[in-house]
Design an enzyme around this catalytic site. Structure first.
Site, PDB file in Angstrom:
ATOM      1  N   GLY A  12       0.837  -1.195   0.000  1.00  0.00           N
ATOM      2  CA  GLY A  12       0.000   0.000   0.000  1.00  0.00           C
ATOM      3  C   GLY A  12       0.871   1.244   0.000  1.00  0.00           C
ATOM      4  O   GLY A  12       2.089   1.167   0.266  1.00  0.00           O
ATOM      5  N   GLN A  23       2.751  10.116   1.774  1.00  0.00           N
ATOM      6  CA  GLN A  23       4.063   9.474   1.919  1.00  0.00           C
ATOM      7  C   GLN A  23       5.023   9.885   0.804  1.00  0.00           C
ATOM      8  O   GLN A  23       6.241   9.713   0.943  1.00  0.00           O
ATOM      9  CB  GLN A  23       3.926   7.945   1.927  1.00  0.00           C
ATOM     10  CG  GLN A  23       3.211   7.414   3.165  1.00  0.00           C
ATOM     11  CD  GLN A  23       3.098   5.908   3.149  1.00  0.00           C
ATOM     12  OE1 GLN A  23       2.202   5.357   2.522  1.00  0.00           O
ATOM     13  NE2 GLN A  23       4.013   5.221   3.803  1.00  0.00           N
ATOM     14  N   CYS A  78       5.544  -0.134   7.765  1.00  0.00           N
ATOM     15  CA  CYS A  78       5.230   1.120   7.072  1.00  0.00           C
ATOM     16  C   CYS A  78       6.451   1.533   6.276  1.00  0.00           C
ATOM     17  O   CYS A  78       7.568   1.528   6.809  1.00  0.00           O
ATOM     18  CB  CYS A  78       4.863   2.202   8.094  1.00  0.00           C
ATOM     19  SG  CYS A  78       4.404   3.773   7.328  1.00  0.00           S
ATOM     20  N   LEU A  79       6.219   1.910   5.020  1.00  0.00           N
ATOM     21  CA  LEU A  79       7.350   2.306   4.175  1.00  0.00           C
ATOM     22  C   LEU A  79       7.972   3.614   4.671  1.00  0.00           C
ATOM     23  O   LEU A  79       9.120   3.902   4.337  1.00  0.00           O
ATOM     24  CB  LEU A  79       6.894   2.439   2.718  1.00  0.00           C
ATOM     25  CG  LEU A  79       6.378   1.131   2.081  1.00  0.00           C
ATOM     26  CD1 LEU A  79       5.834   1.395   0.679  1.00  0.00           C
ATOM     27  CD2 LEU A  79       7.477   0.070   2.042  1.00  0.00           C
ATOM     28  N   HIS A  99      -4.851   1.216   7.349  1.00  0.00           N
ATOM     29  CA  HIS A  99      -3.523   1.818   7.538  1.00  0.00           C
ATOM     30  C   HIS A  99      -3.340   2.998   6.575  1.00  0.00           C
ATOM     31  O   HIS A  99      -2.848   4.061   6.962  1.00  0.00           O
ATOM     32  CB  HIS A  99      -2.470   0.723   7.296  1.00  0.00           C
ATOM     33  CG  HIS A  99      -1.036   1.152   7.344  1.00  0.00           C
ATOM     34  ND1 HIS A  99      -0.151   0.701   8.300  1.00  0.00           N
ATOM     35  CD2 HIS A  99      -0.313   1.971   6.539  1.00  0.00           C
ATOM     36  CE1 HIS A  99       1.035   1.222   8.088  1.00  0.00           C
ATOM     37  NE2 HIS A  99       0.969   2.002   7.013  1.00  0.00           N
ATOM     38  N   GLU A 100      -3.779   2.800   5.315  1.00  0.00           N
ATOM     39  CA  GLU A 100      -3.581   3.866   4.309  1.00  0.00           C
ATOM     40  C   GLU A 100      -4.516   5.057   4.571  1.00  0.00           C
ATOM     41  O   GLU A 100      -4.094   6.210   4.426  1.00  0.00           O
ATOM     42  CB  GLU A 100      -3.795   3.311   2.892  1.00  0.00           C
ATOM     43  CG  GLU A 100      -2.884   2.162   2.498  1.00  0.00           C
ATOM     44  CD  GLU A 100      -1.415   2.422   2.745  1.00  0.00           C
ATOM     45  OE1 GLU A 100      -0.982   3.584   2.723  1.00  0.00           O
ATOM     46  OE2 GLU A 100      -0.685   1.433   3.000  1.00  0.00           O
ATOM     47  N   HIS A 138      -3.077   7.246   7.074  1.00  0.00           N
ATOM     48  CA  HIS A 138      -2.058   8.168   6.534  1.00  0.00           C
ATOM     49  C   HIS A 138      -2.710   9.466   6.055  1.00  0.00           C
ATOM     50  O   HIS A 138      -2.148  10.557   6.220  1.00  0.00           O
ATOM     51  CB  HIS A 138      -1.316   7.536   5.362  1.00  0.00           C
ATOM     52  CG  HIS A 138      -0.122   6.704   5.731  1.00  0.00           C
ATOM     53  ND1 HIS A 138       0.949   7.195   6.439  1.00  0.00           N
ATOM     54  CD2 HIS A 138       0.176   5.404   5.467  1.00  0.00           C
ATOM     55  CE1 HIS A 138       1.863   6.235   6.600  1.00  0.00           C
ATOM     56  NE2 HIS A 138       1.416   5.137   6.032  1.00  0.00           N
TER      57      HIS A 138
HETATM   58  O1  K1U Z   1       1.554   2.471   3.878  1.00  0.00           O
HETATM   59  C1  K1U Z   1       2.633   1.913   3.891  1.00  0.00           C
HETATM   60  O2  K1U Z   1       3.565   2.372   4.520  1.00  0.00           O
HETATM   61  C2  K1U Z   1       2.813   0.611   3.157  1.00  0.00           C
HETATM   62  C3  K1U Z   1       2.762  -0.586   4.057  1.00  0.00           C
HETATM   63  C4  K1U Z   1       1.318  -1.062   4.132  1.00  0.00           C
HETATM   64  C5  K1U Z   1       0.974  -2.030   5.219  1.00  0.00           C
HETATM   65  C6  K1U Z   1       1.758  -3.096   5.561  1.00  0.00           C
HETATM   66  C7  K1U Z   1       1.371  -3.972   6.562  1.00  0.00           C
HETATM   67  C8  K1U Z   1       0.199  -3.793   7.203  1.00  0.00           C
HETATM   68  C9  K1U Z   1      -0.589  -2.720   6.875  1.00  0.00           C
HETATM   69  C10 K1U Z   1      -0.210  -1.845   5.873  1.00  0.00           C
HETATM   70  C11 K1U Z   1       3.665  -1.659   3.483  1.00  0.00           C
HETATM   71  O3  K1U Z   1       3.453  -2.112   2.405  1.00  0.00           O
HETATM   72  S1  K1U Z   1       5.016  -2.184   4.431  1.00  0.00           S
HETATM   73  C12 K1U Z   1       5.745  -3.474   3.445  1.00  0.00           C
HETATM   74  C13 K1U Z   1       4.986  -4.750   3.482  1.00  0.00           C
HETATM   75  O4  K1U Z   1       4.117  -4.939   4.306  1.00  0.00           O
HETATM   76  C14 K1U Z   1       5.266  -5.801   2.483  1.00  0.00           C
HETATM   77  C15 K1U Z   1       6.282  -5.694   1.583  1.00  0.00           C
HETATM   78  C16 K1U Z   1       6.522  -6.691   0.656  1.00  0.00           C
HETATM   79  C17 K1U Z   1       5.752  -7.826   0.647  1.00  0.00           C
HETATM   80  C18 K1U Z   1       4.743  -7.957   1.551  1.00  0.00           C
HETATM   81  C19 K1U Z   1       4.494  -6.949   2.473  1.00  0.00           C
HETATM   82 ZN    ZN Z   2       2.429   3.344   6.231  1.00  0.00          ZN
END
Ligand code: K1U
Ligand code: ZN
Length: 173
Positions: A46, A51, A95-96, A137-138, A141
Site C-alpha cells: 500500500g 508518503q 510502514c514504508l 492503515h492507508e 495516513h
Molecule cells: O503504507 C505503507 O507504509 C505501506 C505498508 C502497508 C501495510 C503493511 C502492513 C500492514 C498494513 C499496511 C507496506 O506495504 S510495508 C511493506 C509490506 O508490508 C510488504 C512488503 C513486501 C511484501 C509484503 C508486504
Molecule cells: Zn504506512
C-alpha cells in the site's frame, strides 16, 4: 512513470490531514501511476499520497500475496470507511515511512469502504483480511496518523529515535 522518494518519519507532512480531491485530471492520473510504481518498487502492499509528499486523499494498494495469482492494483480517491465490523483482528504492521519497524495493531477485521475511481465513478467494497488492515492503515495516513500512534509512548519514542538516526545516517551517505 516515476518512482518518487518516500518520506521517512518524523516529517511534518506525515502528521497533516490531506485534502479531498475535487476532480480527476491528468496530474492526478500521473500521481496514481507513480504511486503504484513506487509501491511495487519499495516493495509494499500500500501507499498513501502524503508518503510521497502530496497532500491529497489518494491511496494505492495491492495485497495479492499468492504466487501465480494476478496482481490487483487499486487506486482509491477520497476513500472513507462507511462500516466497520465489531470483530477485530491483530496484524503485525509495517510502514514504508518507518522502515524495518513492525508492531501488532488491532483494527476492525472487516470494513466497507467507498471511494472515487480514476474514471470519477463511485465504488464501494467490503474488505477483509490483509486488505482490511491495509486500507485502514492507508486511510490513517490521509488523516496524519501512523501505526506507531497505536503503540504506547515508550515504544513510539524508541521507534522515532531510531528513525531520526536513520535519517541522519542517510543524509551523511
Ligand atoms: O503504507 C505503507 O507504509 C505501506 C505498508 C502497508 C501495510 C503493511 C502492513 C500492514 C498494513 C499496511 C507496506 O506495504 S510495508 C511493506 C509490506 O508490508 C510488504 C512488503 C513486501 C511484501 C509484503 C508486504
Ligand atoms: Zn504506512
Amino acid at each position: 512513470m516515476t518512482i518518487r522518494p518516500i518520506l521517512i518519519h518524523p516529517d511534518p507532512r506525515l502528521k497533516k490531514v490531506a485534502d479531498a480531491v475535487a476532480e480527476v485530471d491528468d496530474t492526478l492520473r500521473t500521481l496514481a501511476a507513480d504511486m503504484l510504481e513506487t509501491m511495487y518498487d519499495a516493495p509494499g502492499i500500500g501507499l498513501a499520497a502524503p508518503q510521497v509528499g502530496v497532500m491529497q486523499r489518494v491511496i494505492t494498494m495491492d495485497c495479492v500475496k499468492e504466487e501465480g495469482e494476478d496482481p490487483r492494483p487499486m487506486v482509491l480517491i477520497n476513500p472513507r470507511v462507511t462500516w466497520a465490523s465489531e470483530e477485530t483482528s491483530s496484524y503485525e504492521e509495517g510502514c514504508l515511512s518507518i522502515p524495518e519497524q513492525y508492531a501488532d495493531v488491532e483494527r476492525p477485521a472487516e470494513v466497507e469502504v467507498t471511494w472515487m475511481d480514476l474514471e470519477g465513478a463511485t465504488q464501494s467494497e467490503r474488505f477483509g483480511g490483509l486488505w482490511a488492515t491495509c486500507v485502514q492503515h492507508e486511510i490513517d495516513h490521509l488523516d496524519g496518523k501512523l501505526f506507531i500512534d497505536y503503540l504506547g509512548s515508550m515504544k513510539r519514542q524508541m521507534i522515532t529515535r531510531k528513525m531520526q538516526k536513520l535519517k541522519r545516517e542517510r543524509a551523511r551517505a
